[in-house]
Design a protein around this motif. Structure first.
Motif, mmCIF file in Angstrom:
data_model
loop_
_atom_site.group_PDB
_atom_site.id
_atom_site.type_symbol
_atom_site.label_atom_id
_atom_site.label_comp_id
_atom_site.label_asym_id
_atom_site.label_seq_id
_atom_site.Cartn_x
_atom_site.Cartn_y
_atom_site.Cartn_z
ATOM 1 N N ILE A 70 39.481 23.004 29.014
ATOM 2 C CA ILE A 70 39.881 22.396 27.747
ATOM 3 C C ILE A 70 40.080 23.419 26.635
ATOM 4 C CG2 ILE A 70 37.554 21.919 26.906
ATOM 5 C CD1 ILE A 70 38.687 19.151 25.976
ATOM 6 N N ASN A 71 39.358 24.532 26.663
ATOM 7 C CA ASN A 71 39.518 25.529 25.591
ATOM 8 C C ASN A 71 39.910 26.898 26.141
ATOM 9 O OD1 ASN A 71 37.120 26.173 26.765
ATOM 10 N ND2 ASN A 71 35.897 26.075 24.891
ATOM 11 N N ARG A 99 49.733 20.161 29.299
ATOM 12 C CA ARG A 99 48.537 20.128 30.127
ATOM 13 C C ARG A 99 47.906 18.758 30.082
ATOM 14 N NH1 ARG A 99 43.553 23.087 27.140
ATOM 15 N NH2 ARG A 99 43.508 21.774 25.278
ATOM 16 N N THR A 137 44.159 17.503 30.306
ATOM 17 C CA THR A 137 42.772 17.965 30.350
ATOM 18 C C THR A 137 41.902 17.086 31.249
ATOM 19 O OG1 THR A 137 42.303 16.737 28.321
ATOM 20 C CG2 THR A 137 42.875 19.066 28.092
ATOM 21 N N ASN A 192 42.591 18.715 34.553
ATOM 22 C CA ASN A 192 42.515 20.186 34.577
ATOM 23 C C ASN A 192 43.790 20.792 35.161
ATOM 24 O OD1 ASN A 192 39.975 20.008 33.505
ATOM 25 N ND2 ASN A 192 38.943 21.118 35.140
#
Length: 118
Positions: free
Chosen positions: A29-30, A74, A76, A79
């Motif tokens: 996520i980051n 993307r 999340t 993934n």
């Protein structure tokens, strides 16, 4: 860290493909991630980067040669990083690699072949 690309193939000029990169083993996520490519007989070429480290929306950048043709996104929840490629030309023929950037450099997946030919 594991990155598994898929979605490559043979497409005619002007066609589209969507590449996927399933990621695992790190906080997706980051993360700072992106795509690169390597054409036959050439070196690795940067395509795009998405920087999701901050609290703002992820920041994306693209190489000039793919602007307005390629779009990175993307999911999340899955993934998974995507690269939507439109208006493909024979010059886009290459092995496309998903990348994760970290303090020790870039990690790449095994790549997926994209061939643009009539």
């Amino acid at each position: 860290v594991q990155l598994v690309e898929s979605g490559g193939g043979l497409v005619q000029p002007g066609g589209s493909l969507r590449l996927s990169c399933e990621a695992s083993g790190f906080p997706f996520i980051n993360a700072v991630m992106g795509w690169a490519r390597q054409a036959p007989g050439k070196g690795l070429e940067w395509v795009s980067t998405i920087d999701a480290r901050g609290s703002q929306d992820p920041f994306t950048t693209y190489a000039d040669f793919v602007k307005d043709r390629f779009t990175m996104s993307r999911d999340t929840a899955k993934n998974t990083l995507y690269l939507q490629m439109d208006s493909l030309t024979p010059d886009d023929t290459a092995v496309y690699y998903c990348q994760k950037f970290g303090s020790s450099g870039a990690i790449r997946g095994q790549g997926t072949q994209v061939t643009v030919s009539s």
